[in-house]
Design an enzyme around this catalytic site. Structure first.
Site, PDB file in Angstrom:
ATOM      1  N   HIS A  36      51.576 -10.188 -30.528  1.00  0.00           N
ATOM      2  CA  HIS A  36      50.574 -10.508 -31.342  1.00  0.00           C
ATOM      3  C   HIS A  36      49.313 -10.968 -30.619  1.00  0.00           C
ATOM      4  O   HIS A  36      48.304 -10.197 -31.323  1.00  0.00           O
ATOM      5  CB  HIS A  36      50.917 -12.167 -32.070  1.00  0.00           C
ATOM      6  CG  HIS A  36      51.897 -12.433 -32.729  1.00  0.00           C
ATOM      7  ND1 HIS A  36      52.760 -13.071 -32.590  1.00  0.00           N
ATOM      8  CD2 HIS A  36      52.485 -11.856 -33.816  1.00  0.00           C
ATOM      9  CE1 HIS A  36      53.958 -13.324 -33.492  1.00  0.00           C
ATOM     10  NE2 HIS A  36      53.799 -12.186 -34.385  1.00  0.00           N
ATOM     11  N   LYS A  55      60.887 -18.755 -45.056  1.00  0.00           N
ATOM     12  CA  LYS A  55      61.858 -19.075 -43.847  1.00  0.00           C
ATOM     13  C   LYS A  55      61.500 -20.593 -43.250  1.00  0.00           C
ATOM     14  O   LYS A  55      60.512 -20.768 -43.568  1.00  0.00           O
ATOM     15  CB  LYS A  55      61.796 -17.914 -42.804  1.00  0.00           C
ATOM     16  CG  LYS A  55      60.426 -17.312 -42.633  1.00  0.00           C
ATOM     17  CD  LYS A  55      60.347 -16.074 -41.782  1.00  0.00           C
ATOM     18  CE  LYS A  55      59.344 -15.154 -41.768  1.00  0.00           C
ATOM     19  NZ  LYS A  55      59.244 -14.067 -41.253  1.00  0.00           N
ATOM     20  N   ARG A  97      55.579  -1.872 -34.358  1.00  0.00           N
ATOM     21  CA  ARG A  97      56.297  -1.757 -33.361  1.00  0.00           C
ATOM     22  C   ARG A  97      57.228  -0.744 -33.224  1.00  0.00           C
ATOM     23  O   ARG A  97      57.047   0.208 -32.155  1.00  0.00           O
ATOM     24  CB  ARG A  97      57.197  -3.052 -33.142  1.00  0.00           C
ATOM     25  CG  ARG A  97      56.350  -4.118 -32.813  1.00  0.00           C
ATOM     26  CD  ARG A  97      57.446  -5.512 -32.888  1.00  0.00           C
ATOM     27  NE  ARG A  97      57.904  -5.540 -34.180  1.00  0.00           N
ATOM     28  CZ  ARG A  97      58.095  -6.669 -34.799  1.00  0.00           C
ATOM     29  NH1 ARG A  97      58.428  -7.803 -33.991  1.00  0.00           N
ATOM     30  NH2 ARG A  97      58.432  -6.864 -35.966  1.00  0.00           N
ATOM     31  N   SER A 154      58.903 -12.994 -32.633  1.00  0.00           N
ATOM     32  CA  SER A 154      59.195 -14.256 -32.760  1.00  0.00           C
ATOM     33  C   SER A 154      60.553 -14.698 -33.008  1.00  0.00           C
ATOM     34  O   SER A 154      61.026 -15.629 -32.110  1.00  0.00           O
ATOM     35  CB  SER A 154      58.176 -14.958 -33.706  1.00  0.00           C
ATOM     36  OG  SER A 154      56.854 -14.604 -33.618  1.00  0.00           O
TER      37      SER A 154
END
Ligand code: PNS
Length: 162
Positions: free
Chosen positions: A17, A41, A90, A127
């Site tokens: 990040h 979440k 990514r 994460s």
């Protein structure tokens, strides 16, 4: 004045990040790191903790601020006169969902999303993986800023040793 918005859950912020935020700060006059409140979440860290970690980790980056938002990202982005939403990509696996969100956000608001390719150094980093490895006693040192490492140690005990 060009303003980038880097939205996310940041539970917790990773070096991946931070790489995107720092690079966005090199292109835009200002960068707003926008933390989503109340994600579906269940987060490991409260929003206050996530903000504190982000503020400390971005303290040395000029023009970067941390804020929160709830509801639609584009409503926040419009209210803050954001020039572009900036995200990291990514791998191909990120692409489908990011494309959908970028197109929906464009339709809703006319605000562009710009993608930066993640530094290959962090291409596998997320994460979720950081939390999973730390919970199971693995070493996440070097993958997250020091402030996150310290908080992970508090949260999961010896797991985050790094
Ligand atoms: O770090 P994340 O969880 O991948 O970030 C996802 C985030 C916060 C960017 C995304 O869920 C989002 O923008 N949520 C806000 C609600 C919204 O605007 N939904 C419509 C998206 S097209």
């Amino acid at each position: 004045m060009t303003i980038a918005c880097c939205p996310g859950t940041y539970d917790p912020v990773t070096n991946g990040h931070l790489d995107i935020v720092a690079r966005a700060a090199g292109v835009f006059d200002r960068v707003i790191v926008a933390v989503l409140l109340n994600p579906a979440k269940q987060p490991m860290f409260t929003v206050e903790e996530r903000i504190a970690m982000l503020k400390e980790a971005t303290a040395d980056l000029p023009g970067v601020e941390v804020d929160t938002f709830s509801g639609l990202l584009v409503d926040f982005a419009r209210a803050r006169s954001v020039t572009a939403i900036v995200k990291g990509l990514r791998a191909v696996s990120d692409f489908d969902y990011e494309l959908q969100m970028a197109q929906m956000n464009l339709r809703l608001s006319g605000i562009e999303t710009m993608f930066m390719t993640t530094n290959p150094k962090w291409s596998y980093l997320s994460s979720s993986l950081v939390k999973d490895v730390a919970r199971h006693g693995g070493d996440v040192g070097g993958l997250v800023p020091e402030v996150v490492l310290a908080r992970l140690r508090e949260r999961v005990g010896r797991g985050a040793n790094g």
